[in-house]
Structures are given as C-alpha cells and as structure tokens.
Design a protein around this motif. Structure first.
Motif, PDB file in Angstrom:
ATOM      1  N   MET A   1       0.840  -1.175   0.000  1.00 17.28           N
ATOM      2  CA  MET A   1       0.000   0.000   0.000  1.00 17.28           C
ATOM      3  C   MET A   1       0.886   1.240   0.000  1.00 17.28           C
ATOM      4  O   MET A   1       1.841   1.338   0.758  1.00 17.28           O
ATOM      5  CB  MET A   1      -0.901  -0.018   1.237  1.00 17.28           C
ATOM      6  N   ALA A   2       0.578   2.178  -0.875  1.00 17.28           N
ATOM      7  CA  ALA A   2       1.379   3.403  -0.965  1.00 17.28           C
ATOM      8  C   ALA A   2       1.088   4.315   0.220  1.00 17.28           C
ATOM      9  O   ALA A   2      -0.024   4.321   0.751  1.00 17.28           O
ATOM     10  CB  ALA A   2       1.054   4.132  -2.269  1.00 17.28           C
ATOM     11  N   ALA A   3       2.112   5.068   0.620  1.00 17.27           N
ATOM     12  CA  ALA A   3       1.925   6.038   1.701  1.00 17.27           C
ATOM     13  C   ALA A   3       1.057   7.184   1.186  1.00 17.27           C
ATOM     14  O   ALA A   3       1.217   7.628   0.048  1.00 17.27           O
ATOM     15  CB  ALA A   3       3.271   6.561   2.159  1.00 17.27           C
ATOM     16  N   ILE A   4       0.141   7.618   2.008  1.00 20.13           N
ATOM     17  CA  ILE A   4      -0.692   8.748   1.592  1.00 20.13           C
ATOM     18  C   ILE A   4      -0.049  10.046   2.058  1.00 20.13           C
ATOM     19  O   ILE A   4       0.673  10.060   3.061  1.00 20.13           O
ATOM     20  CB  ILE A   4      -2.131   8.618   2.134  1.00 20.13           C
ATOM     21  N   PRO A   5      -0.285  11.142   1.324  1.00 19.13           N
ATOM     22  CA  PRO A   5       0.301  12.430   1.706  1.00 19.13           C
ATOM     23  C   PRO A   5      -0.153  12.850   3.112  1.00 19.13           C
ATOM     24  O   PRO A   5      -1.255  12.507   3.537  1.00 19.13           O
ATOM     25  CB  PRO A   5      -0.239  13.399   0.649  1.00 19.13           C
ATOM     26  N   ALA A   6       0.706  13.600   3.801  1.00 22.68           N
ATOM     27  CA  ALA A   6       0.432  13.999   5.188  1.00 22.68           C
ATOM     28  C   ALA A   6      -0.889  14.757   5.317  1.00 22.68           C
ATOM     29  O   ALA A   6      -1.647  14.539   6.261  1.00 22.68           O
ATOM     30  CB  ALA A   6       1.583  14.838   5.726  1.00 22.68           C
ATOM     31  N   TYR A   7      -1.185  15.644   4.365  1.00 22.89           N
ATOM     32  CA  TYR A   7      -2.414  16.428   4.478  1.00 22.89           C
ATOM     33  C   TYR A   7      -3.645  15.524   4.381  1.00 22.89           C
ATOM     34  O   TYR A   7      -4.645  15.742   5.064  1.00 22.89           O
ATOM     35  CB  TYR A   7      -2.473  17.519   3.395  1.00 22.89           C
ATOM     36  N   LEU A   8      -3.543  14.479   3.551  1.00 26.37           N
ATOM     37  CA  LEU A   8      -4.666  13.557   3.404  1.00 26.37           C
ATOM     38  C   LEU A   8      -4.794  12.667   4.639  1.00 26.37           C
ATOM     39  O   LEU A   8      -5.909  12.385   5.102  1.00 26.37           O
ATOM     40  CB  LEU A   8      -4.488  12.717   2.143  1.00 26.37           C
ATOM     41  N   ALA A   9      -3.666  12.259   5.200  1.00 27.36           N
ATOM     42  CA  ALA A   9      -3.698  11.466   6.438  1.00 27.36           C
ATOM     43  C   ALA A   9      -4.326  12.270   7.561  1.00 27.36           C
ATOM     44  O   ALA A   9      -5.141  11.744   8.335  1.00 27.36           O
ATOM     45  CB  ALA A   9      -2.289  11.026   6.812  1.00 27.36           C
ATOM     46  N   ALA A  10      -3.983  13.547   7.652  1.00 27.47           N
ATOM     47  CA  ALA A  10      -4.544  14.392   8.711  1.00 27.47           C
ATOM     48  C   ALA A  10      -6.047  14.558   8.522  1.00 27.47           C
ATOM     49  O   ALA A  10      -6.820  14.481   9.485  1.00 27.47           O
ATOM     50  CB  ALA A  10      -3.851  15.752   8.716  1.00 27.47           C
ATOM     51  N   ALA A  11      -6.463  14.783   7.284  1.00 24.76           N
ATOM     52  CA  ALA A  11      -7.894  14.939   7.011  1.00 24.76           C
ATOM     53  C   ALA A  11      -8.645  13.647   7.318  1.00 24.76           C
ATOM     54  O   ALA A  11      -9.726  13.668   7.915  1.00 24.76           O
ATOM     55  CB  ALA A  11      -8.104  15.353   5.552  1.00 24.76           C
ATOM     56  N   THR A  12      -8.053  12.527   6.942  1.00 22.44           N
ATOM     57  CA  THR A  12      -8.691  11.233   7.208  1.00 22.44           C
ATOM     58  C   THR A  12      -8.802  10.987   8.702  1.00 22.44           C
ATOM     59  O   THR A  12      -9.829  10.488   9.185  1.00 22.44           O
ATOM     60  CB  THR A  12      -7.890  10.109   6.520  1.00 22.44           C
ATOM     61  N   ASP A  13      -7.776  11.361   9.456  1.00 19.41           N
ATOM     62  CA  ASP A  13      -7.844  11.223  10.917  1.00 19.41           C
ATOM     63  C   ASP A  13      -8.997  12.047  11.486  1.00 19.41           C
ATOM     64  O   ASP A  13      -9.701  11.598  12.394  1.00 19.41           O
ATOM     65  CB  ASP A  13      -6.524  11.657  11.570  1.00 19.41           C
ATOM     66  N   GLN A  14      -9.174  13.252  10.951  1.00 17.28           N
ATOM     67  CA  GLN A  14     -10.282  14.098  11.426  1.00 17.28           C
ATOM     68  C   GLN A  14     -11.632  13.474  11.073  1.00 17.28           C
ATOM     69  O   GLN A  14     -12.563  13.501  11.879  1.00 17.28           O
ATOM     70  CB  GLN A  14     -10.178  15.497  10.816  1.00 17.28           C
ATOM     71  N   HIS A  15     -11.736  12.928   9.887  1.00 13.87           N
ATOM     72  CA  HIS A  15     -12.993  12.280   9.485  1.00 13.87           C
ATOM     73  C   HIS A  15     -13.283  11.078  10.378  1.00 13.87           C
ATOM     74  O   HIS A  15     -14.413  10.871  10.809  1.00 13.87           O
ATOM     75  CB  HIS A  15     -12.933  11.825   8.022  1.00 13.87           C
ATOM     76  N   ARG A  16     -12.234  10.288  10.650  1.00 13.23           N
ATOM     77  CA  ARG A  16     -12.426   9.119  11.522  1.00 13.23           C
ATOM     78  C   ARG A  16     -12.857   9.543  12.918  1.00 13.23           C
ATOM     79  O   ARG A  16     -13.701   8.881  13.542  1.00 13.23           O
ATOM     80  CB  ARG A  16     -11.138   8.293  11.591  1.00 13.23           C
ATOM     81  N   ALA A  17     -12.274  10.611  13.431  1.00 14.46           N
ATOM     82  CA  ALA A  17     -12.654  11.087  14.770  1.00 14.46           C
ATOM     83  C   ALA A  17     -14.126  11.517  14.774  1.00 14.46           C
ATOM     84  O   ALA A  17     -14.875  11.214  15.714  1.00 14.46           O
ATOM     85  CB  ALA A  17     -11.756  12.251  15.192  1.00 14.46           C
ATOM     86  N   ALA A  18     -14.542  12.196  13.718  1.00 14.75           N
ATOM     87  CA  ALA A  18     -15.945  12.616  13.630  1.00 14.75           C
ATOM     88  C   ALA A  18     -16.863  11.402  13.531  1.00 14.75           C
ATOM     89  O   ALA A  18     -17.935  11.363  14.148  1.00 14.75           O
ATOM     90  CB  ALA A  18     -16.139  13.537  12.422  1.00 14.75           C
ATOM     91  N   LEU A  19     -16.447  10.404  12.766  1.00 16.53           N
ATOM     92  CA  LEU A  19     -17.245   9.178  12.652  1.00 16.53           C
ATOM     93  C   LEU A  19     -17.326   8.451  13.992  1.00 16.53           C
ATOM     94  O   LEU A  19     -18.381   7.949  14.371  1.00 16.53           O
ATOM     95  CB  LEU A  19     -16.661   8.259  11.574  1.00 16.53           C
ATOM     96  N   ARG A  20     -16.216   8.403  14.721  1.00 25.03           N
ATOM     97  CA  ARG A  20     -16.240   7.755  16.049  1.00 25.03           C
ATOM     98  C   ARG A  20     -17.225   8.467  16.972  1.00 25.03           C
ATOM     99  O   ARG A  20     -17.951   7.819  17.736  1.00 25.03           O
ATOM    100  CB  ARG A  20     -14.834   7.735  16.669  1.00 25.03           C
ATOM    101  N   ASP A  21     -17.245   9.794  16.913  1.00 23.16           N
ATOM    102  CA  ASP A  21     -18.205  10.544  17.743  1.00 23.16           C
ATOM    103  C   ASP A  21     -19.639  10.165  17.371  1.00 23.16           C
ATOM    104  O   ASP A  21     -20.486   9.993  18.251  1.00 23.16           O
ATOM    105  CB  ASP A  21     -18.013  12.054  17.568  1.00 23.16           C
ATOM    106  N   LEU A  22     -19.904  10.034  16.087  1.00 19.28           N
ATOM    107  CA  LEU A  22     -21.254   9.649  15.649  1.00 19.28           C
ATOM    108  C   LEU A  22     -21.586   8.226  16.072  1.00 19.28           C
ATOM    109  O   LEU A  22     -22.721   7.943  16.481  1.00 19.28           O
ATOM    110  CB  LEU A  22     -21.385   9.805  14.125  1.00 19.28           C
ATOM    111  N   VAL A  23     -20.604   7.339  16.003  1.00 22.47           N
ATOM    112  CA  VAL A  23     -20.832   5.954  16.433  1.00 22.47           C
ATOM    113  C   VAL A  23     -21.117   5.914  17.935  1.00 22.47           C
ATOM    114  O   VAL A  23     -21.983   5.171  18.394  1.00 22.47           O
ATOM    115  CB  VAL A  23     -19.626   5.061  16.049  1.00 22.47           C
ATOM    116  N   ARG A  24     -20.401   6.737  18.708  1.00 18.17           N
ATOM    117  CA  ARG A  24     -20.685   6.797  20.159  1.00 18.17           C
ATOM    118  C   ARG A  24     -22.130   7.231  20.396  1.00 18.17           C
ATOM    119  O   ARG A  24     -22.821   6.673  21.260  1.00 18.17           O
ATOM    120  CB  ARG A  24     -19.727   7.783  20.841  1.00 18.17           C
ATOM    121  N   LEU A  25     -22.574   8.228  19.650  1.00 16.27           N
ATOM    122  CA  LEU A  25     -23.971   8.663  19.792  1.00 16.27           C
ATOM    123  C   LEU A  25     -24.936   7.527  19.437  1.00 16.27           C
ATOM    124  O   LEU A  25     -25.958   7.340  20.107  1.00 16.27           O
ATOM    125  CB  LEU A  25     -24.248   9.879  18.896  1.00 16.27           C
TER     126      LEU A  25
END
Ligand SMILES: [Zn+2]
Length: 81
Positions: A1-25
């Motif tokens: 698997m190719a490494a993803i650019p840092a900006y995309l990794a950061a954005a994906t981390d933010q999306h995952r955090a938002a999804l985790r919050d929704l899953v908690r709800l």
C-alpha cells in the motif's frame, strides 16, 4: 500500500474522529433501547448529520465506505460487519 500524503492522512484522521463521535452517539441510542439497531442510529446522529454541509457529509461517507471496505477484506459480496 502506498503512503498517503500527510495532508490527506490528517484529514482522514479528522474524518475518523468525527465518525467515532457519531458511532458513540449511535451506541448511546442503542443502549437506551432502540427497536431497530441494525437500521437506526438515533435522532442525535440524524441531527448532527443534518447540519453537515454537502462536502463534509461526502468526506465522512467516503471515509466510512473506505473503512468498511477495508474491514470486509477480499470478499466484497459478503455482508459488511
Ligand atoms: Zn433507533
């Protein structure tokens, strides 16, 4: 698997955090006795999702789909977990 650019990794981390919050709800909703936990995430999730703009909603959906695809492995015809 190719490494993803840092900006995309950061954005994906933010999306995952938002999804985790929704899953908690959704979990909180289910613990309160939802009758359809396989199909319902609850009013609180609907409220949050309803306030998202189109781009944010698309980003969260894209991330969630990628996570589900990764979790389902090499069997795309299997039911998702
Ligand atoms: Zn429900």
């Amino acid at each position: 698997m190719a490494a993803i650019p840092a900006y995309l990794a950061a954005a994906t981390d933010q999306h995952r955090a938002a999804l985790r919050d929704l899953v908690r709800l959704a979990h909180e909703h289910h613990r309160r006795g939802c009758d359809m936990p396989d199909a319902c995430a609850g009013r609180d999730v609907m409220t949050v999702v309803g306030r998202l703009d189109r781009d944010r909603l698309a980003s969260l959906a894209f991330t969630a789909i990628a996570e589900l695809a990764e979790a389902s492995g090499d069997e795309p015809d299997q039911d998702l977990p």
